[in-house]
Design a protein around this motif. Sequence first.
Motif, mmCIF file in Angstrom:
data_model
loop_
_atom_site.group_PDB
_atom_site.id
_atom_site.type_symbol
_atom_site.label_atom_id
_atom_site.label_comp_id
_atom_site.label_asym_id
_atom_site.label_seq_id
_atom_site.Cartn_x
_atom_site.Cartn_y
_atom_site.Cartn_z
ATOM 1 N N THR A 103 13.288 22.769 -48.694
ATOM 2 C CA THR A 103 13.835 23.552 -49.800
ATOM 3 C C THR A 103 14.152 24.943 -49.261
ATOM 4 O O THR A 103 13.292 25.567 -48.624
ATOM 5 C CB THR A 103 12.832 23.664 -50.963
ATOM 6 N N ILE A 104 15.346 25.403 -49.493
ATOM 7 C CA ILE A 104 15.752 26.748 -49.071
ATOM 8 C C ILE A 104 15.784 27.648 -50.303
ATOM 9 O O ILE A 104 16.530 27.396 -51.257
ATOM 10 C CB ILE A 104 17.143 26.739 -48.397
ATOM 11 N N ALA A 105 14.967 28.673 -50.281
ATOM 12 C CA ALA A 105 14.938 29.675 -51.354
ATOM 13 C C ALA A 105 15.567 30.957 -50.819
ATOM 14 O O ALA A 105 15.135 31.469 -49.786
ATOM 15 C CB ALA A 105 13.499 29.935 -51.801
ATOM 16 N N SER A 106 16.571 31.479 -51.500
ATOM 17 C CA SER A 106 17.271 32.683 -51.054
ATOM 18 C C SER A 106 17.003 33.847 -51.986
ATOM 19 O O SER A 106 16.706 33.666 -53.169
ATOM 20 C CB SER A 106 18.782 32.426 -50.985
ATOM 21 N N ASN A 107 17.152 35.047 -51.444
ATOM 22 C CA ASN A 107 16.870 36.257 -52.218
ATOM 23 C C ASN A 107 18.039 36.699 -53.092
ATOM 24 O O ASN A 107 17.893 37.601 -53.917
ATOM 25 C CB ASN A 107 16.463 37.395 -51.283
ATOM 26 N N SER A 108 19.204 36.088 -52.931
ATOM 27 C CA SER A 108 20.379 36.445 -53.741
ATOM 28 C C SER A 108 21.346 35.270 -53.737
ATOM 29 O O SER A 108 21.261 34.369 -52.890
ATOM 30 C CB SER A 108 21.077 37.686 -53.173
ATOM 31 N N HIS A 109 22.275 35.276 -54.676
ATOM 32 C CA HIS A 109 23.295 34.230 -54.701
ATOM 33 C C HIS A 109 24.212 34.354 -53.488
ATOM 34 O O HIS A 109 24.702 33.341 -52.965
ATOM 35 C CB HIS A 109 24.101 34.312 -55.999
ATOM 36 N N ASP A 110 24.418 35.567 -53.018
ATOM 37 C CA ASP A 110 25.245 35.763 -51.821
ATOM 38 C C ASP A 110 24.583 35.117 -50.608
ATOM 39 O O ASP A 110 25.238 34.395 -49.841
ATOM 40 C CB ASP A 110 25.460 37.262 -51.589
ATOM 41 N N PRO B 153 29.594 41.925 -51.143
ATOM 42 C CA PRO B 153 29.311 40.971 -52.225
ATOM 43 C C PRO B 153 27.931 41.100 -52.850
ATOM 44 O O PRO B 153 27.803 41.044 -54.082
ATOM 45 C CB PRO B 153 29.490 39.607 -51.537
ATOM 46 N N VAL B 154 26.883 41.253 -52.061
ATOM 47 C CA VAL B 154 25.549 41.275 -52.647
ATOM 48 C C VAL B 154 25.346 42.510 -53.512
ATOM 49 O O VAL B 154 24.619 42.469 -54.508
ATOM 50 C CB VAL B 154 24.455 41.168 -51.550
ATOM 51 N N PHE B 155 25.980 43.627 -53.171
ATOM 52 C CA PHE B 155 25.863 44.812 -54.019
ATOM 53 C C PHE B 155 26.596 44.613 -55.334
ATOM 54 O O PHE B 155 26.154 45.092 -56.380
ATOM 55 C CB PHE B 155 26.391 46.043 -53.287
ATOM 56 N N ARG B 156 27.705 43.916 -55.311
ATOM 57 C CA ARG B 156 28.393 43.581 -56.568
ATOM 58 C C ARG B 156 27.497 42.719 -57.455
ATOM 59 O O ARG B 156 27.564 42.785 -58.679
ATOM 60 C CB ARG B 156 29.693 42.829 -56.260
ATOM 61 N N GLU B 157 26.639 41.927 -56.810
ATOM 62 C CA GLU B 157 25.744 41.027 -57.536
ATOM 63 C C GLU B 157 24.593 41.758 -58.209
ATOM 64 O O GLU B 157 24.202 41.414 -59.333
ATOM 65 C CB GLU B 157 25.195 39.981 -56.554
ATOM 66 N N ILE B 158 24.025 42.780 -57.552
ATOM 67 C CA ILE B 158 22.770 43.366 -58.042
ATOM 68 C C ILE B 158 22.887 44.800 -58.524
ATOM 69 O O ILE B 158 21.949 45.322 -59.133
ATOM 70 C CB ILE B 158 21.672 43.303 -56.962
ATOM 71 N N ALA B 159 23.996 45.461 -58.285
ATOM 72 C CA ALA B 159 24.094 46.886 -58.608
ATOM 73 C C ALA B 159 24.099 47.116 -60.121
ATOM 74 O O ALA B 159 24.636 46.305 -60.882
ATOM 75 C CB ALA B 159 25.354 47.483 -57.997
ATOM 76 N N PRO B 160 23.507 48.227 -60.570
ATOM 77 C CA PRO B 160 23.507 48.527 -62.000
ATOM 78 C C PRO B 160 24.885 48.937 -62.499
ATOM 79 O O PRO B 160 25.764 49.327 -61.724
ATOM 80 C CB PRO B 160 22.517 49.691 -62.107
ATOM 81 N N THR B 161 25.061 48.876 -63.811
ATOM 82 C CA THR B 161 26.305 49.294 -64.439
ATOM 83 C C THR B 161 26.601 50.756 -64.099
ATOM 84 O O THR B 161 25.708 51.596 -64.108
ATOM 85 C CB THR B 161 26.209 49.135 -65.964
ATOM 86 N N GLY B 162 27.854 51.047 -63.808
ATOM 87 C CA GLY B 162 28.242 52.411 -63.486
ATOM 88 C C GLY B 162 28.243 52.718 -62.013
ATOM 89 O O GLY B 162 28.640 53.825 -61.599
ATOM 90 N N THR B 163 27.821 51.782 -61.176
ATOM 91 C CA THR B 163 27.810 51.990 -59.727
ATOM 92 C C THR B 163 29.226 52.187 -59.201
ATOM 93 O O THR B 163 30.169 51.520 -59.645
ATOM 94 C CB THR B 163 27.157 50.783 -59.027
#
Length: 394
Positions: A186-193, A353-363
């Motif tokens: 099983t591969i568990a990743s820290n982000s969808h990216d 890509p990963v910053f687009r995934e986790i960054a808060p609104t207004g970044t």
Amino acid sequence: MFKLQMPPVPIETSQVLFDLSRLLRSRNRAFATGVDRIDLEIALDLAARFKTSCYFLYAGAAGVTILRHETGISLLRALDARWNGKQSPNEHARSTQSYTAEIAYGSVTRRDRRTVVTSDTTYVVASHSGLGKIKGGIGRLDPRKAMKRVIYIHDIIPLEMPEYQRPETRPAFENYLGELMDAPVTIASNSHDTDTRFRQLAGTKGWTVERFIVLKPALVPTTAARLPIRTEIETFISRQRSFFTVIGTIEPRKNHLLLLNLWRQMLEQQEDAPHLCIIGKRGWENENVLDMLDRCVAIKGSVTEFGDLSDGEVQAVMKASTALLFPSFVEGLGIPLLEAAALDLPCIVSDIPVFREIAPTGTVFLDPLDGPGWKREIISRSLPPAHDITRQVG
């Protein structure tokens, strides 16, 4: 104050064997890296869920050892107290000698194998370290491939962009994955990216993956008493009219050189340029950045470097900052962005890509090579706000 929290790792067996090799090697660190923090939280959750059916493994130069349950629990409690602000760094830590004595013989007994290495056990590693770093290690421990395996992946940067790593990192990571991927996992990743990238890698390599899951860390408020902030940190915060913060190990992919060159340029052009606060230990392959930090007279007095801040101190600095700067070329996740979101701190980050995934609104997203764009955004935000050292981190 906020604490990192992990979703539970799904385990279908009644026993779990957690690889705490990295945590044991990190036992003397006063402060944790992002990988350390995730590794520890996964271990704490498994220990709480499986109790005495949670076993612990150490793999190192002496070989492979299955530790006594009490030893693993003691280590986890000590690191939790130290790294999560429950105690000062030196309190409630077992002696180095006592841990070293237990792992020195580096062997797995017949009783260990009979009790632990079974089809009702899941081996979990969350650190890119441990058993997979020993050639043939998992094959000798579990020759019949009886145990299920869960591998937590923080990134695959050593394979995708080895130019940002030390030369030995790529072959070491390739060997690590090769050792562990010789059976269904099983591969568990820290982000969808990271998940997307690893799926592509697994397809290319022909690896058998039973399940792909994403276990993304989050920051939650904690009721733990905040330890006092050191005087030097309070003094730094109180003296700054406006300052920006960048957080992370000082290494090439973090792109500190862009910011240092921008700061030198701004200081040449305006007397009231803002301050830059760099939080992170010095890494590798960084001669140009370190030369600027140590020898560039133009930025002296306007760039401050902290290499050893506690989580509470980091969050205090962030809360007083004008914005978080995160100009990395590549990241697996980016925990400072999660911290900034929890603290309502504005962020100026690379458009990856990963910053687009986790960054808060207004970044604000910028190309990591767009020096003029970063400069404009920093200057536009650097009107000097009034910072109050009495403000508390939530």
